[in-house]
Design a protein around this motif. Structure first.
Motif, PDB file in Angstrom:
ATOM      1  N   UNK A   1      79.674  63.003  13.968  1.00  0.00           N
ATOM      2  CA  UNK A   1      79.440  61.981  15.000  1.00  0.00           C
ATOM      3  C   UNK A   1      77.967  61.892  15.367  1.00  0.00           C
ATOM      4  N   UNK A   2      77.344  63.051  15.476  1.00  0.00           N
ATOM      5  CA  UNK A   2      75.940  63.084  15.876  1.00  0.00           C
ATOM      6  C   UNK A   2      75.084  62.310  14.871  1.00  0.00           C
TER       7      UNK A   2
ATOM      8  N   UNK B   1      76.051  58.543  14.939  1.00  0.00           N
ATOM      9  CA  UNK B   1      75.550  57.815  16.104  1.00  0.00           C
ATOM     10  C   UNK B   1      74.092  57.401  15.889  1.00  0.00           C
ATOM     11  N   UNK B   2      73.307  58.287  15.283  1.00  0.00           N
ATOM     12  CA  UNK B   2      71.903  57.962  15.032  1.00  0.00           C
ATOM     13  C   UNK B   2      71.797  56.837  14.004  1.00  0.00           C
TER      14      UNK B   2
ATOM     15  N   UNK C   1      86.651  70.245  16.114  1.00  0.00           N
ATOM     16  CA  UNK C   1      85.596  69.609  16.909  1.00  0.00           C
ATOM     17  C   UNK C   1      84.214  70.113  16.505  1.00  0.00           C
TER      18      UNK C   1
ATOM     19  N   UNK D   1      76.469  53.906  21.165  1.00  0.00           N
ATOM     20  CA  UNK D   1      76.455  54.513  19.829  1.00  0.00           C
ATOM     21  C   UNK D   1      77.211  55.836  19.801  1.00  0.00           C
ATOM     22  N   UNK D   2      77.036  56.660  20.851  1.00  0.00           N
ATOM     23  CA  UNK D   2      77.708  57.960  20.849  1.00  0.00           C
ATOM     24  C   UNK D   2      79.216  57.791  20.871  1.00  0.00           C
ATOM     25  N   UNK D   3      79.701  56.795  21.608  1.00  0.00           N
ATOM     26  CA  UNK D   3      81.143  56.580  21.646  1.00  0.00           C
ATOM     27  C   UNK D   3      81.635  55.902  20.374  1.00  0.00           C
TER      28      UNK D   3
ATOM     29  N   UNK E   1      80.555  56.189  17.319  1.00  0.00           N
ATOM     30  CA  UNK E   1      80.657  57.087  16.168  1.00  0.00           C
ATOM     31  C   UNK E   1      81.996  57.825  16.172  1.00  0.00           C
ATOM     32  N   UNK E   2      82.336  58.429  17.303  1.00  0.00           N
ATOM     33  CA  UNK E   2      83.580  59.199  17.340  1.00  0.00           C
ATOM     34  C   UNK E   2      84.786  58.271  17.410  1.00  0.00           C
TER      35      UNK E   2
ATOM     36  N   UNK F   1      72.238  52.430  23.026  1.00  0.00           N
ATOM     37  CA  UNK F   1      72.497  53.764  23.566  1.00  0.00           C
ATOM     38  C   UNK F   1      71.550  53.989  24.736  1.00  0.00           C
TER      39      UNK F   1
ATOM     40  N   UNK G   1      72.695  53.618  15.752  1.00  0.00           N
ATOM     41  CA  UNK G   1      71.649  53.155  16.658  1.00  0.00           C
ATOM     42  C   UNK G   1      70.474  52.575  15.885  1.00  0.00           C
ATOM     43  N   UNK G   2      70.143  53.197  14.748  1.00  0.00           N
ATOM     44  CA  UNK G   2      68.991  52.716  13.987  1.00  0.00           C
ATOM     45  C   UNK G   2      69.195  51.268  13.550  1.00  0.00           C
TER      46      UNK G   2
ATOM     47  N   UNK H   1      82.005  66.840  15.737  1.00  0.00           N
ATOM     48  CA  UNK H   1      80.702  66.785  16.420  1.00  0.00           C
ATOM     49  C   UNK H   1      79.536  66.529  15.469  1.00  0.00           C
TER      50      UNK H   1
ATOM     51  N   UNK I   1      87.338  62.844  20.988  1.00  0.00           N
ATOM     52  CA  UNK I   1      87.218  64.095  20.237  1.00  0.00           C
ATOM     53  C   UNK I   1      88.513  64.881  20.296  1.00  0.00           C
TER      54      UNK I   1
END
Lengths: 608, 193
Positions: free
Chosen positions: A188-189, A192-193, A180, A226-228, A230-231, A202, A196-197, A185, A144
């Protein structure tokens, strides 16, 4: 090349074309302090951050203060990432029990520099080195932070062109925070979803032990991926959770997600070209930058795809099908995944090196010589083809300065760009940036090509002792996985990637030794800060100037003529600087491959 | 510069909390809530034991199973704690020798097939964990698998067709067959001889 492959590249490009304007307008509004549609939800968080760090959002900074803020932030980030890695053994979220043994001081230095400079070169393999805490609290954070810092610098440079007769370029802390809170943010949020889908993992579990159908034991690595991920794409960072990066099915499980990841790489850089147009008050200028990038992107993508689809004639002689049929893709599949095939792999390789992302969905080391030349040259020209978040825009603006300077020399007029006279200081600053990066790539690659390390000496009992802290005894080229021209390409790619803050690799090279960790770290620092500080200095000078009125004699910096001039400058400067090195690597390898020449790994003499 | 030190320290700490702890935790929470299977690795269970992940390849060597691509992950291949490709370049003698050996092995295992071998069957993937093979590769192996199981080839080919995954949205990536799913389905439908 198949019709379907061409269609994939075309559709991807159209998506980027469509998103550039809305994204660009959104970012222009954000950084010019206007309300955006995210303000009702996120403005409280933004204000809360200003209060916590103790800054006043209305104060502006001169270029020197802006740079000082950026440097201070980078230094603390570096220290923090370094310490977290070294201390991972006594910190929580570490189910695999990794310690300081996995992260030596030189590796920790390299990794900290790497993530702070938005390079994300990885001398290590994540799944066998780092705890979940380090992956998140050190690496994800820098994904980030370094991305937002890049955007901030691009915006500051844009303000240099947009404003007149002022000293200030904005406030680094405000630009960083806005990047950010409103851009990185939220996207990315959601991303990430989506990831993951479709199967990107994750969780915080320990690694799963599976008993395979044939009865073998298979340890399945886990983690908050997934969180990493995405960003990693959105911030054009590129540092994978796993060693195989976006080739790993847990990072990039399907062709659809592959397309989505490539979209995330270009969405901010493509938007920023439009943001530039809006902020300097002439949207054609933004489209001009976009067009120049688009032309270079398409040339690279098709060149890479063509080379990879042609495949390796030497392997074809062994009975490998290299032509595409309806049930298999042919081409050069070494290092590529079945689900992506040739086109989606070649496209990804082009996109990730056009931008300073450096994620890979196949192993560039195993690309054909010309297929591998495309990513290499993309990075060497400074990753200005849309480029990294922020870094791409300030990179292409540097070339625009050089382009109008060359044009000015040809017609004997003081060059101008978007209404600002380009004078000695700006051109000098642009040249410092260009020379510093070229120097770093070529000189480090040259040194590592020839440097030997101490031979073992004998201890008191006459037993030989390996005596080289920096690298195993012998030449530095012993760390390569290939020999001949390809070995040199591996080395050249490493320093190119480091200096260009890209982070992709011809991964065969083992850089996890103090020598490589240190020199690569220096290359990354040069590539980031000796590129960005001169440009901020130029921005400071530009902001001071008055805008000059356009006259009949002004060279228009929009339209096809300037697009050609800009593309020509990028390619020419790159070719003039790097052709000799490229000739020794991929170019000669291409002819050797056509000839069926093969190279064994040289065994270097072991001193006794 | 000194004036910027305090905000620099505070910002580093704040971002660590916000993007390093809050963000991944929120994502983990939501993913575990909505996409539990995917978030945990798309694991496949059999008799209460994890036998693999539908996203990760695993080794198959017996003739009655379809075989995956060569793998460079770990010493024996398909090791998810050591994901990687071979990183051998196109002019590598080592690559040439490896492909040559793999071609000989492939011909030995599938003697009825004499045409050019699909590229994926002889090359190592980028991750070393590629779960899939091309349809052409699967169709060639079908004869062997059918023979080993005492089935008609058309039975097995039918199964391949039913498990073939087309390009995403009809044009993204390549058509492919998941080796683990295919082999599990074989075991499921036809008992081993």
């Amino acid at each position: 090349m198949t019709q379907n492959g061409i269609l994939q590249i075309a559709v991807y490009f159209l998506i980027i074309l469509a998103i550039a304007k809305p994204m660009g307008v959104f970012m222009a509004n954000l950084f010019e302090g206007r309300k955006t549609l995210l303000h009702p939800a996120l403005r409280p968080l933004e204000k809360f951050i200003y209060r916590l760090i103790g800054i006043d959002e209305t104060t502006e900074q001169r270029w020197t203060q802006y740079t000082a803020a950026l440097l201070a932030f980078s230094i603390f980030s570096f220290l923090f990432v370094y310490l977290l890695q070294r201390l991972q053994g006594i910190l929580p979220l570490n189910p695999q029990g990794f310690g300081a043994g996995q992260v030596t001081p030189d590796l920790a230095f390299n990794t900290a520099v790497s993530f702070v400079t938005n390079t994300n070169w990885q001398s290590y393999s994540g799944e066998s080195t780092l705890s979940y805490l380090v992956q998140m609290a050190a690496l994800t954070v820098q994904n980030f932070a370094s991305a937002a810092a890049g955007i901030a610098v691009a915006i500051a440079l844009t303000r240099g062109f947009a404003r007149q007769q002022v000293n200030s370029l904005g406030n680094f802390w405000v630009d960083l925070t806005r990047g950010i809170v409103y851009i990185l943010l939220p996207i990315s949020l959601v991303a990430a979803l989506i990831l993951c889908s479709q199967g990107v993992i994750q969780n915080f579990h320990a690694y799963t032990v599976a008993k395979t159908v044939e009865g073998a034991k298979q340890v399945i690595a886990q983690g908050p991926v997934a969180s990493q991920e995405a960003i990693k794409m959105l911030g054009t960072n590129g540092g994978g959770f796993f060693g195989a990066n976006s080739a790993h099915p847990f990072e990039n499980p399907t062709p659809l997600i592959n397309l989505f990841q490539m979209f995330l790489i270009f969405v901010i850089p493509a938007g920023l070209t439009y943001t530039f147009g809006v902020m300097v008050g002439d949207r054609r200028q933004g489209w001009t930058l976009f067009s120049a990038c688009a032309a270079m992107f398409l040339i690279g993508a098709f060149a890479c795809y063509w080379a990879e689809q042609k495949g390796n004639p030497t392997l074809a002689k062994l009975g490998v099908e290299t032509n595409a049929t309806s049930t298999q893709m042919g081409g050069n599949m070494e290092g590529k995944e079945t689900r992506f095939g040739i086109a989606a792999s070649a496209l990804f390789a082009t996109v990730t090196t056009d931008a300073s992302c450096g994620a890979v969905n196949g192993m560039h080391d195993s690309y054909t010589p010309l297929g591998g030349l495309v990513p290499l040259f993309n990075i060497q020209t400074g990753e200005v083809i849309f480029g990294g978040v922020g870094a791409g825009l300030y990179g292409i603006l540097l070339y625009a300065i050089v382009a109008v300077f060359i044009a000015g020399l040809m017609v004997g007029r003081t060059p101008e760009y978007v209404g600002k006279k380009i004078e000695q200081k700006e051109v000098k600053m642009a040249m410092i940036a260009l020379v510093a990066t070229a120097f770093s790539i070529l000189v480090f690659a040259a040194i590592s090509s020839i440097i030997p390390f101490a031979s073992p000496t004998k201890d008191a009992k006459g037993q030989p002792v390996a005596h080289s802290y920096w690298n195993p005894p012998g030449p530095a080229t012993a760390n390569l996985n290939n020999s001949g021209a390809h070995g040199f390409s591996e080395l050249l790619y490493a320093y190119t990637s480091g200096t260009g803050n890209n982070g992709s690799a011809f991964q065969g090279i083992n850089t996890n030794t103090p020598w490589y960790n240190l020199t690569m770290g220096l290359a990354m620092l040069i590539g980031r800060f000796l590129f960005l500080i001169p440009l901020l200095a130029a921005a400071g000078a530009l902001a001071n100037k008055r805008k000059v009125a356009e006259t009949l004699g002004t060279l228009p910096t929009h339209g096809p003529l300037f697009v050609s001039l800009l593309v020509g400058t990028v390619i020419l400067v790159g070719a003039l600087t790097f052709f000799p090195a490229l000739a020794l690597g991929p170019i000669v390898e291409h002819y050797l491959m056509q000839d069926g020449k093969l190279f064994s790994l040289l065994l270097f003499p072991i001193w006794s | 510069m000194l004036k910027q030190l305090v905000p620099a320290v505070r910002m580093t700490v704040l971002l660590t909390v916000l993007t390093g702890l809050v963000y991944p935790s929120v994502v983990t929470g939501l993913c575990q809530l909505f996409f539990r299977t995917q978030a945990n690795g798309s694991l496949i269970m059999k008799d209460g034991q994890v036998i693999g992940s539908s996203l990760l390849g695993q080794n198959f060597t017996k003739p009655e199973y379809f075989h995956p691509r060569p793998s460079a992950a770990g010493n024996d291949g398909y090791d998810p704690t050591a994901s990687q490709g071979s990183n051998l370049g196109p002019t590598s003698q080592k690559l040439y020798d490896r492909v040559k050996a793999a071609a000989a092995q492939f011909r030995k295992e599938n003697p009825d097939y004499t045409g050019p071998i699909p590229a994926d069957a002889l090359t190592a993937s980028g991750s070393g964990l590629d779960p899939e093979i091309t349809v052409a590769n699967a169709e060639i192996q079908a004869t062997r698998v059918a023979k080993a199981r005492g089935l008609s080839t058309s039975h097995v080919e039918h199964l391949i067709a039913s498990l073939t995954q087309d390009r995403d949205l009809g044009f993204l990536g390549e058509p492919r067959v998941n080796v683990l799913k295919l082999n599990l389905e074989l075991d499921n439908q036809f008992t081993k001889r």
